[in-house]
Design a protein around this motif. Sequence first.
Motif, PDB file in Angstrom:
ATOM      1  N   GLN A   1     -11.641   5.288  -7.748  1.00 36.41           N
ATOM      2  CA  GLN A   1     -11.419   4.437  -6.636  1.00 36.41           C
ATOM      3  C   GLN A   1     -10.355   3.216  -7.342  1.00 36.41           C
ATOM      4  OE1 GLN A   1     -12.811   4.844  -3.336  1.00 36.41           O
ATOM      5  NE2 GLN A   1     -13.222   6.760  -4.719  1.00 36.41           N
ATOM      6  N   VAL A   2      -8.990   3.384  -6.784  1.00 34.09           N
ATOM      7  CA  VAL A   2      -8.086   2.495  -7.059  1.00 34.09           C
ATOM      8  C   VAL A   2      -8.084   1.167  -6.637  1.00 34.09           C
ATOM      9  CG1 VAL A   2      -6.293   4.609  -7.364  1.00 34.09           C
ATOM     10  CG2 VAL A   2      -6.279   3.206  -5.250  1.00 34.09           C
TER      11      VAL A   2
ATOM     12  N   THR B   1       0.712  -1.085  -0.050  1.00 32.73           N
ATOM     13  CA  THR B   1      -0.123   0.085  -0.024  1.00 32.73           C
ATOM     14  C   THR B   1       0.788   1.104  -0.039  1.00 32.73           C
ATOM     15  OG1 THR B   1      -0.207   0.216   2.337  1.00 32.73           O
ATOM     16  CG2 THR B   1      -1.730  -1.321   1.479  1.00 32.73           C
ATOM     17  N   LYS B   2       0.240   2.340  -0.286  1.00 36.27           N
ATOM     18  CA  LYS B   2       0.956   3.802  -0.492  1.00 36.27           C
ATOM     19  C   LYS B   2       1.435   4.253   0.991  1.00 36.27           C
ATOM     20  CE  LYS B   2      -3.410   6.182  -0.455  1.00 36.27           C
ATOM     21  NZ  LYS B   2      -3.739   7.292  -1.378  1.00 36.27           N
ATOM     22  N   GLU B   3       0.573   3.436   2.038  1.00 32.99           N
ATOM     23  CA  GLU B   3       1.206   4.144   3.377  1.00 32.99           C
ATOM     24  C   GLU B   3       2.433   3.249   3.880  1.00 32.99           C
ATOM     25  OE1 GLU B   3      -1.897   3.070   2.455  1.00 32.99           O
ATOM     26  OE2 GLU B   3      -2.873   5.229   2.480  1.00 32.99           O
ATOM     27  N   GLY B   4       2.733   2.462   2.993  1.00 34.87           N
ATOM     28  CA  GLY B   4       4.026   1.432   3.420  1.00 34.87           C
ATOM     29  C   GLY B   4       3.614   0.471   4.278  1.00 34.87           C
ATOM     30  N   GLN B   5       2.315  -0.226   4.291  1.00 30.71           N
ATOM     31  CA  GLN B   5       1.963  -1.125   4.883  1.00 30.71           C
ATOM     32  C   GLN B   5       2.003  -2.668   4.006  1.00 30.71           C
ATOM     33  OE1 GLN B   5       0.082  -1.551   8.134  1.00 30.71           O
ATOM     34  NE2 GLN B   5       1.224   0.484   8.529  1.00 30.71           N
TER      35      GLN B   5
ATOM     36  N   ASP C   1      -3.813  -5.164   6.596  1.00 35.84           N
ATOM     37  CA  ASP C   1      -2.629  -4.398   6.460  1.00 35.84           C
ATOM     38  C   ASP C   1      -1.775  -4.428   7.669  1.00 35.84           C
ATOM     39  OD1 ASP C   1      -3.346  -3.703   3.945  1.00 35.84           O
ATOM     40  OD2 ASP C   1      -4.093  -1.623   4.573  1.00 35.84           O
ATOM     41  N   PHE C   2      -0.463  -4.907   7.578  1.00 30.48           N
ATOM     42  CA  PHE C   2       0.534  -4.920   8.775  1.00 30.48           C
ATOM     43  C   PHE C   2       1.831  -3.941   8.319  1.00 30.48           C
ATOM     44  CE2 PHE C   2      -1.880  -8.738   8.448  1.00 30.48           C
ATOM     45  CZ  PHE C   2      -2.449  -8.743   9.947  1.00 30.48           C
TER      46      PHE C   2
ATOM     47  N   SER D   1     -10.416  -5.872   9.385  1.00 26.51           N
ATOM     48  CA  SER D   1      -9.577  -6.149   8.052  1.00 26.51           C
ATOM     49  C   SER D   1      -9.960  -4.605   7.166  1.00 26.51           C
ATOM     50  CB  SER D   1     -10.482  -6.904   7.020  1.00 26.51           C
ATOM     51  OG  SER D   1     -11.934  -6.644   7.293  1.00 26.51           O
ATOM     52  N   VAL D   2      -9.330  -4.580   6.323  1.00 29.53           N
ATOM     53  CA  VAL D   2      -9.189  -3.146   5.470  1.00 29.53           C
ATOM     54  C   VAL D   2     -10.737  -3.132   5.159  1.00 29.53           C
ATOM     55  CG1 VAL D   2      -8.404  -1.999   3.550  1.00 29.53           C
ATOM     56  CG2 VAL D   2      -6.987  -3.563   4.893  1.00 29.53           C
TER      57      VAL D   2
END
Length: 340
Positions: free
Chosen positions: A137-138, A42-46, A95-96, A114-115
């Motif tokens: 929505q990607v 993910t773009k958040e680095g997860q 996500d982790f 969950s996400v």
Amino acid sequence: MKRIFTSKFLKIIASIAILLGFSFTYLAFVAVVIPKNIEPSTKEGQVRVRITPGSNVSSVARQLMSQGVQTSNWHVQIVARGFFLGKQLKSGFYDFPPGANLATVLFKMGRGDSVKLNVTLVEGWTFKQFKAAIDSQVDLKKEAKSWSAGQILAKIEAKELHPEGVFFPDTYVYEPGDSDLIIYQRAYLAMMKNLNNAWEVRSSDSSIKNAYELLKLASIIEKETGHPDDRGLVAAVFNNRLKLGMKLQTDPTIIYGLGDAFDGNIRKKDLLKDGPYNTYTRYGLPPTPIAMPGKDALLAAAKPAKSKALYFVAKGNGRSVFSETLVAHNQAVQQYQLRK
């Protein structure tokens, strides 16, 4: 002798329990199962992993390993069952952060944390805006991105032939990888439910002949109302005009009819040019809704306020002035629009 044997036995049991406790602590809180050098999903680095529905502990372990997580079946078995999570692990996307340990992973799955992603469809939006929001929505699977409105309506088994107004504005939650058709389906069913509910409670003196007409009127009310408290009176004006056979003369229908040609200004030629959405030249409601009305607009269309008003004009602060006569209306226009 019996007491000495019992004492030794208890000490052995206690030692084993302590050893197991340390083992669980190590496995759960020290063992890194998501390598720090794994590429984030993910773009958040997860790091994102997916667990499929109906998975047991062994299949959860296999799925984690297949997605780059460094663990083993017996590690997962021991920790999951040791913390009584064996039957609680839930499907979904999780996500982790890189470096997350086994306890973090399994407890999150046990909670079902969950996400959850969402897309918000705003009251008063057109179908074009609605579709653009879904297409952006990607994490949605874009099955319908290149489809026509007719193809989408056919796929979700909608009865209507025109997409405008038949999708309910709301926030819709989805999981990564879900089809965009799920959002269209949910929004359509939500609108049909809210529309039918409004139709069931309509006033006995309503000028509306069927539910689709109610949807058209609600869409106009949605676009014409600058303040929630005016919604019922705006509905009353249009209801009264329809009863008397007066033209609705509402600008939002003109704007909708102009489409992409609308540049922010309505000119005299726009009011005079006849067309299906020109309520200055044609009587009655337009052929379709002009936007997505929300629940309050639907209920206002079904149950207008008790008023004899036939006109209204914006005051400039979000509210409107309502008048029963043309003379009073012209005075309000002079005061609030022309500032004379």
